[in-house]
Scaffold this motif. Structure first.
Motif, PDB file in Angstrom:
ATOM      1  N   ASN A 102       0.648   1.989  -4.557  1.00  0.00           N
ATOM      2  CA  ASN A 102       2.040   2.048  -4.967  1.00  0.00           C
ATOM      3  C   ASN A 102       2.744   0.707  -4.991  1.00  0.00           C
ATOM      4  O   ASN A 102       3.873   0.617  -5.437  1.00  0.00           O
ATOM      5  CB  ASN A 102       2.799   3.009  -4.055  1.00  0.00           C
ATOM      6  N   ILE A 103       2.121  -0.344  -4.461  1.00  0.00           N
ATOM      7  CA  ILE A 103       2.725  -1.667  -4.572  1.00  0.00           C
ATOM      8  C   ILE A 103       1.678  -2.629  -5.114  1.00  0.00           C
ATOM      9  O   ILE A 103       0.476  -2.399  -4.959  1.00  0.00           O
ATOM     10  CB  ILE A 103       3.274  -2.206  -3.230  1.00  0.00           C
ATOM     11  N   PRO A 142      -2.408   0.294  -1.235  1.00  0.00           N
ATOM     12  CA  PRO A 142      -1.827   1.596  -0.891  1.00  0.00           C
ATOM     13  C   PRO A 142      -0.665   1.428   0.072  1.00  0.00           C
ATOM     14  O   PRO A 142      -0.639   0.494   0.872  1.00  0.00           O
ATOM     15  CB  PRO A 142      -2.995   2.340  -0.228  1.00  0.00           C
ATOM     16  N   VAL A 143       0.289   2.328  -0.035  1.00  0.00           N
ATOM     17  CA  VAL A 143       1.417   2.324   0.899  1.00  0.00           C
ATOM     18  C   VAL A 143       1.396   3.613   1.704  1.00  0.00           C
ATOM     19  O   VAL A 143       0.815   4.611   1.276  1.00  0.00           O
ATOM     20  CB  VAL A 143       2.768   2.173   0.174  1.00  0.00           C
ATOM     21  N   VAL A 145       9.295   5.006   4.552  1.00  0.00           N
ATOM     22  CA  VAL A 145       8.796   3.738   4.020  1.00  0.00           C
ATOM     23  C   VAL A 145       9.300   3.587   2.591  1.00  0.00           C
ATOM     24  O   VAL A 145       9.007   4.401   1.730  1.00  0.00           O
ATOM     25  CB  VAL A 145       7.260   3.677   4.072  1.00  0.00           C
ATOM     26  N   ARG A 146      10.075   2.535   2.370  1.00  0.00           N
ATOM     27  CA  ARG A 146      10.744   2.307   1.095  1.00  0.00           C
ATOM     28  C   ARG A 146      10.450   0.871   0.659  1.00  0.00           C
ATOM     29  O   ARG A 146      11.232  -0.037   0.939  1.00  0.00           O
ATOM     30  CB  ARG A 146      12.246   2.539   1.287  1.00  0.00           C
ATOM     31  N   PRO A 147       9.311   0.656   0.002  1.00  0.00           N
ATOM     32  CA  PRO A 147       8.975  -0.718  -0.391  1.00  0.00           C
ATOM     33  C   PRO A 147      10.061  -1.325  -1.275  1.00  0.00           C
ATOM     34  O   PRO A 147      10.629  -0.649  -2.124  1.00  0.00           O
ATOM     35  CB  PRO A 147       7.667  -0.558  -1.171  1.00  0.00           C
ATOM     36  N   HIS A 179      -1.271   0.480  11.234  1.00  0.00           N
ATOM     37  CA  HIS A 179      -2.720   0.495  11.034  1.00  0.00           C
ATOM     38  C   HIS A 179      -3.068   0.284   9.560  1.00  0.00           C
ATOM     39  O   HIS A 179      -3.988  -0.482   9.232  1.00  0.00           O
ATOM     40  CB  HIS A 179      -3.300   1.817  11.543  1.00  0.00           C
ATOM     41  N   LEU A 180      -2.342   0.943   8.655  1.00  0.00           N
ATOM     42  CA  LEU A 180      -2.603   0.766   7.226  1.00  0.00           C
ATOM     43  C   LEU A 180      -2.302  -0.662   6.803  1.00  0.00           C
ATOM     44  O   LEU A 180      -3.051  -1.261   6.005  1.00  0.00           O
ATOM     45  CB  LEU A 180      -1.776   1.748   6.399  1.00  0.00           C
TER      46      LEU A 180
END
Length: 197
Positions: free
Chosen positions: A13-14, A27-28, A34-36, A91-92
């Protein structure tokens, strides 16, 4: 680059806009909080920061997807410290950094306000990103702690992203607003910090 690193990054997504990892997709977290930072906003911000980002020490206060800190690393920041409260999200982010072989980064699983309340244990930061979850009253508390506990270099740049209804921020007298823009429901600022006289 260390050939043992895993360089296969799935579409996500980013993506990174520019620098050494330009176009890399990440991946997000699947988390509503969470709002990139939007791509257009990120591009504007890093255009503002372009003369200062290389060899800078950066602090991403509410890392989430890590979009801001990752962009800084891609553009050759010396160090980025990511602060993230939720273990799964941290962790991600660590996994994404490993895929990029980003050895000059550190993820700290922590409550940002508690962390910033401590006496600083590292060199001061040149660039700081403040993009907390909206409508939780975190922005100005973070600003106050950064200034009062000595985390900022004398000529630090501070990026703040906030909900548009919170467009009147109270900042220290030695912070000067350099830029301000509104994008939809988001208002974002870039401040320059000057040494107190």
């Amino acid at each position: 680059m260390n050939m043992s690193c895993n360089n296969s990054i799935k579409s996500g997504n980013i993506y990174i806009i520019s620098g050494q990892w330009k176009g890399r997709k990440l991946p997000v977290p699947n988390n509503a909080n969470v709002r990139p930072t939007a791509n257009r906003v990120r591009e504007t911000l890093f255009n503002w920061l372009a003369p200062y980002i290389q060899q800078s020490r950066c602090l991403d206060c509410f890392a989430g997807s890590g979009a801001l800190g990752l962009e800084a690393l891609s553009r050759y920041a010396d160090l980025v410290t990511f602060l993230e409260l939720k273990r799964s999200i941290a962790h991600l982010l660590m996994q994404n950094l490993k895929k990029l072989c980003a050895l000059q980064a550190k993820v700290i699983e922590t409550n940002t306000l508690q962390f910033l309340s401590q006496t600083k244990q590292v060199s001061q930061y040149d660039i700081v990103f403040i993009d907390p979850p909206f409508r939780k009253g975190l922005t100005e508390k973070t600003i106050r702690l950064l200034e009062e506990t000595g985390w900022l270099a004398n000529n630090a740049w501070i990026y703040v992203e906030s909900e548009v209804e919170n467009s009147q921020l109270h900042t220290p007298n030695n912070w000067h607003q350099h830029r301000k823009k509104i994008a939809g429901q988001v208002v974002y600022y870039l401040y320059k910090r000057y040494q107190k006289i």
